[in-house]
Every structure is written in C-alpha cells, then in structure tokens.
Design an enzyme around this catalytic site. Sequence first.
Site, PDB file in Angstrom:
ATOM      1  N   LYS A  68     -10.564  -9.721   1.721  1.00 49.82           N
ATOM      2  CA  LYS A  68      -9.384  -9.219   1.019  1.00 49.82           C
ATOM      3  C   LYS A  68      -8.688  -7.735   1.520  1.00 49.82           C
ATOM      4  CE  LYS A  68      -7.051  -8.523  -2.593  1.00 49.82           C
ATOM      5  NZ  LYS A  68      -6.126  -8.699  -2.279  1.00 49.82           N
ATOM      6  N   LYS A 104      -7.499  -9.086   6.785  1.00 48.78           N
ATOM      7  CA  LYS A 104      -6.464  -8.435   7.128  1.00 48.78           C
ATOM      8  C   LYS A 104      -5.560  -8.860   7.816  1.00 48.78           C
ATOM      9  CE  LYS A 104      -3.819  -4.336   6.387  1.00 48.78           C
ATOM     10  NZ  LYS A 104      -4.379  -3.767   4.916  1.00 48.78           N
ATOM     11  N   ASN A 219       7.238   2.028  -0.272  1.00 48.57           N
ATOM     12  CA  ASN A 219       6.561   0.907  -1.505  1.00 48.57           C
ATOM     13  C   ASN A 219       6.062   2.505  -1.708  1.00 48.57           C
ATOM     14  OD1 ASN A 219       7.246  -1.535  -0.484  1.00 48.57           O
ATOM     15  ND2 ASN A 219       5.323  -2.221   0.133  1.00 48.57           N
TER      16      ASN A 219
HETATM   17  P1  NAD Z   1       6.617   0.292   3.816  1.00 49.60           P
HETATM   18  O1  NAD Z   1       7.411  -1.297   4.436  1.00 49.60           O
HETATM   19  O2  NAD Z   1       6.769   0.167   2.327  1.00 49.60           O
HETATM   20  O3  NAD Z   1       6.975   1.879   4.746  1.00 49.60           O
HETATM   21  C1  NAD Z   1       6.311   2.144   5.563  1.00 49.60           C
HETATM   22  C2  NAD Z   1       7.315   3.125   5.765  1.00 49.60           C
HETATM   23  O4  NAD Z   1       6.885   4.465   6.505  1.00 49.60           O
HETATM   24  C3  NAD Z   1       8.969   2.643   6.089  1.00 49.60           C
HETATM   25  O5  NAD Z   1       9.545   3.440   4.965  1.00 49.60           O
HETATM   26  C4  NAD Z   1       9.203   3.434   7.420  1.00 49.60           C
HETATM   27  O6  NAD Z   1      10.632   3.611   7.362  1.00 49.60           O
HETATM   28  C5  NAD Z   1       8.290   3.940   7.240  1.00 49.60           C
HETATM   29  N1  NAD Z   1       7.995   4.555   8.800  1.00 49.60           N
HETATM   30  C6  NAD Z   1       7.860   3.439   9.838  1.00 49.60           C
HETATM   31  N2  NAD Z   1       7.409   4.242  10.755  1.00 49.60           N
HETATM   32  C7  NAD Z   1       7.976   5.521  10.810  1.00 49.60           C
HETATM   33  C8  NAD Z   1       7.373   6.247  11.438  1.00 49.60           C
HETATM   34  N3  NAD Z   1       7.138   6.554  12.716  1.00 49.60           N
HETATM   35  N4  NAD Z   1       7.658   7.595  11.217  1.00 49.60           N
HETATM   36  C9  NAD Z   1       7.824   8.139   9.795  1.00 49.60           C
HETATM   37  N5  NAD Z   1       8.490   6.772   9.302  1.00 49.60           N
HETATM   38  C10 NAD Z   1       7.810   5.750   9.688  1.00 49.60           C
HETATM   39  O7  NAD Z   1       5.056   0.314   3.569  1.00 49.60           O
HETATM   40  P2  NAD Z   1       3.447   0.578   2.476  1.00 49.60           P
HETATM   41  O8  NAD Z   1       2.869  -0.529   2.537  1.00 49.60           O
HETATM   42  O9  NAD Z   1       4.450   2.100   1.522  1.00 49.60           O
HETATM   43  O10 NAD Z   1       2.677   0.772   3.413  1.00 49.60           O
HETATM   44  C11 NAD Z   1       2.418   2.325   3.959  1.00 49.60           C
HETATM   45  C12 NAD Z   1       0.911   2.614   4.195  1.00 49.60           C
HETATM   46  O11 NAD Z   1       0.251   2.485   3.653  1.00 49.60           O
HETATM   47  C13 NAD Z   1       0.936   1.834   5.702  1.00 49.60           C
HETATM   48  O12 NAD Z   1      -0.029   2.170   6.468  1.00 49.60           O
HETATM   49  C14 NAD Z   1      -0.035   0.506   4.815  1.00 49.60           C
HETATM   50  O13 NAD Z   1      -1.234   0.183   5.613  1.00 49.60           O
HETATM   51  C15 NAD Z   1      -0.917   1.572   3.662  1.00 49.60           C
HETATM   52  N6  NAD Z   1      -1.416   1.389   2.444  1.00 49.60           N
HETATM   53  C16 NAD Z   1      -0.435  -0.108   2.138  1.00 49.60           C
HETATM   54  C17 NAD Z   1      -0.636   0.107   0.633  1.00 49.60           C
HETATM   55  C18 NAD Z   1       0.111  -1.074   0.304  1.00 49.60           C
HETATM   56  O14 NAD Z   1      -0.223  -1.214  -1.426  1.00 49.60           O
HETATM   57  N7  NAD Z   1       1.231  -1.083  -0.039  1.00 49.60           N
HETATM   58  C19 NAD Z   1      -2.574  -0.025   0.190  1.00 49.60           C
HETATM   59  C20 NAD Z   1      -2.665   0.974   0.997  1.00 49.60           C
HETATM   60  C21 NAD Z   1      -2.371   0.742   2.181  1.00 49.60           C
END
Ligand code: NAD
Length: 431
Positions: A68, A104, A219
């Site tokens: 997953k 992944k 997100n």
């Molecule tokens: P996303 O693409 O919606 O958001 C990422 C955000 O980070 C964006 O606003 C982007 O502009 C910003 N960003 C990128 N590089 C940056 C930097 N150097 N400094 C500051 N901001 C920066 O992604 P997401 O889904 O919100 O995921 C964010 C993190 O959470 C990731 O590490 C992802 O693996 C983790 N995560 C997400 C989920 C999920 O359900 N979406 C679940 C578990 C973990």
Amino acid sequence: MSESLFADASKRLANAIKYVSISEDALEHLKYPKASLNVSIPVRMDDGSLRVFQGYRVRYDDTRGPGKGGVRYHPNVSMDEVQSLAFWMTFKCALLNLPFGGAKGGIALNPKELSRQELERLSRNYIEAIADFIGPDVDILAPDVYTNATIMGWMMDQYSIIKRQICPAVVTGKPLTMGGSQGRESATAMGAYYVIKAILPRFEQLPENTTVAVQGFGNVGAIIADLLQQAGYQVVAVSDSQGGVYHEKGLDIPSIRQHKQEHKTLKGIYCQDSVCDTISGETLTNAELLALDVDVLIPAALENQITEANAAEIKAKYIFEVANGPVTSAADKILAEKGTYVFPDILVNAGGVTVSYFEWVQNRSGLYWTLAEVNQRLQEKMETETRETWAIAQDLAVSMRTAAYIHALNRLGEALDAKGTRDYYVNGLVH
Ligand code: NAD
C-alpha cells in the site's frame, strides 16, 4: 546528498532492533525491498512531440497484506526516494495495525509543466506500464505529493479498462463518485490533529498558549493549519515552495487557503492583493520559518528539511512530522540533545493510509460509511496507537520515533516468523 535516503531511513530500524525480540531471519528479510520496478513511460505531448518519463513502483514488504502506498509526481523522484518511502509505508501500516505491507511509486517530472491532457495521458500510461505489478490484492495506489483525487480516478479507470472489469479497490483517494471514501482528503491532516491533541496535553501545552509554524501549504499542510487554528492554536507562519508568511499574533488561515486556491502560491499574499486588506503580516523564507521561535513546528512539505546543517537553529520544542522523512537521523541526534521532542512521520501522518484502508474495505464490501463513521474510526485508531507508542517510549526511555519502530517491528517480526523460523527448519521445532 552524501548518504542515500534509504541508508538514512534504515538507521531508524537499527536504533529499534535492540529492544525487540525478533528473529535474525525476519531482520534479514526487512533489509531489502521485495520487488522494484523501473518503467519508461512514453507520452504524446500536446504539440505532437513524444517525451519519455521515468516511473517507479516498489513493493517493500507484503507479509502483513498487499502493498500500500502513494504515487508522487516530482522532479526529484528516484528509485532511492521511492524505496525509502515504501520502507516507511511498511512500518507505518504495521504501526497502525492495518492489514497491508508497504509500497510506493512515482514519476520524475515537474507536473506544473504539463497540460491537464498531458497529465492524464501520463497517468494512464503509467498504469499501462505497471498494471501487472499492482492489484487490489497485490499492491494498492494512493495520492502523494502533486497527485490528487482526479489523477487517482484516471488511474483506477485505466486499470479497470485493462482488466475489463471495474476495480475500485486498486487505488484509494479516488473521487467520491468513483468509490472514494468520505474524509479521505482531510484524513492525513485529521490523523495528525488527533496525534497532536493526544500528545500536547501530556506536556501541559494548551492550545491558547501554543504557537505553530507549518512548512508546506498543500493537501495536508493547509488542512492541519486550519484544524489547529479552529481548535484555538495560534498558527503564526505557513509556507510553500516559493516562501512563506508570518504574523506573530496568528494568521487568518481560511483567507490564505482561498488565496492559495485562486493564485496557486502564497507568494505575494502580503501586500499585492485583497488578503493584505484583511490581515497584516510579513513574508519569510522557508529557512526562516524552520528556525522560528514557536512551540510547535510542523514540516508538511518534503523529506530532508531539518538536517545536520540547520538542526541547531530549530527553536520549536515539539516537531510533528507530517511530511515523510523531513528530519534526518543526524538532525534527530542534535534535536534530542537540545531537548526537542520529535513525533515521527510513521505515526503522525498515518491518518492518510488509515482512511485509505477504510476506502479499500468499503470498495470491497460495497457498503459506504458516513463522514462521522470514518472520522470516529480514524480517531480511535490514531489515539490507540499514539497511546501504545507513548507507553513504549516511557517504559524503555526511548524517543517516540524509536518507540514507533519497536511497536511496528514487533508486529512485522511476528508475521514474518509465523511463516517459519530458523529453529523450525534447523531443529524441526514448531512454535
Ligand atoms: P502537496 O503536493 O499537496 O503539498 C506539498 C506542499 O509543499 C506544497 O504547498 C508545496 O508548495 C510545498 N513545498 C514543496 N517544496 C517545499 C519547500 N522546499 N519548502 C516549503 N514548502 C514546499 O503534498 P501533500 O499531499 O500535502 O504531502 C505533503 C507531505 O505529506 C509529503 O511529504 C507527503 O509524502 C506527506 N504525506 C501526504 C499524505 C497525503 O495523504 N497526501 C499522506 C501521508 C504523508
């Protein structure tokens, strides 16, 4: 980077091993990914030219159930990164006691350079390339950085076309109308919120006296900022890849979310448009945000943000890792010496995969739950595993990260050993 992300990720396991009675065989097994796939994805671009993108999928371990894990679209995606993320998923699913292994995927590209039509062709062609490697009982996809419900819908549709039957359970995080779950979009932030709510009172840290900075306004970051503000915390700074905004008395998160939705960036939020009329504040860089004098720091962007180079500058007392791998193992040591508490990604951001599990269950049973049912089940899971991880950390006097790995490793070890141990084969013993 001098050391690979995967080598750094593996160090967390090494710290936990001495506290766990796990067989050598199980440990040997967990050192390597079960299967890794590297694919070339040709895409016809809008101007008629052909571009070939590099895509990856890694199934790290599936002893406890099908693989997953999300799919990431980012220029830095590599086999090393995807393997590390699949490794973390293995431990996250075990920690939350979900019947899944870890996987992944990703494609190396800047999605902002592609049109919507090009993104759709790319997403569908990625599924063509990996269709034999995934499946509802084999390996299940989900959104990650720069992928969303629409992309998950295309992927599920393409897989169903290949299989000539509707297969909603091969992908989670889909649009509601395609078998998505209520609450999936907010699940990661909601799960992190339940962890924060369960932890901070243990330090007598009340919302009204707590300042928060969030790195990454995507997100997850935007929703956690909103949830914390609604709960009375002062969210004083947020940022995205272009930079951030700061106000010592707290930001107006709903206005900032609206601005970000309209303009796609936080840049210029102060004093170039309407948000400036309603709230005042100043801009700051991501490096400045990380070093702010706040109580709680929430990295919610990408990995490797707090490293040996900047850990000494961190002033926050509590770090909740919403992103995967934002704090390196070298930074962990520096932070521990400073008395900073780090709450690990595999616990804090596990709400996403937990509701993905709920979505998969709903797809397979055909019975769909209300938002209240989803959130109640999520809260129960997050609180239970936070409590158990906290108890391990207290009993063994280890960090919450090591405690989380111990908890997950115990479950993984048991599952691996159930298939037969060295004693069983060498001495003919049945345990
Ligand atoms: P996303 O693409 O919606 O958001 C990422 C955000 O980070 C964006 O606003 C982007 O502009 C910003 N960003 C990128 N590089 C940056 C930097 N150097 N400094 C500051 N901001 C920066 O992604 P997401 O889904 O919100 O995921 C964010 C993190 O959470 C990731 O590490 C992802 O693996 C983790 N995560 C997400 C989920 C999920 O359900 N979406 C679940 C578990 C973990």
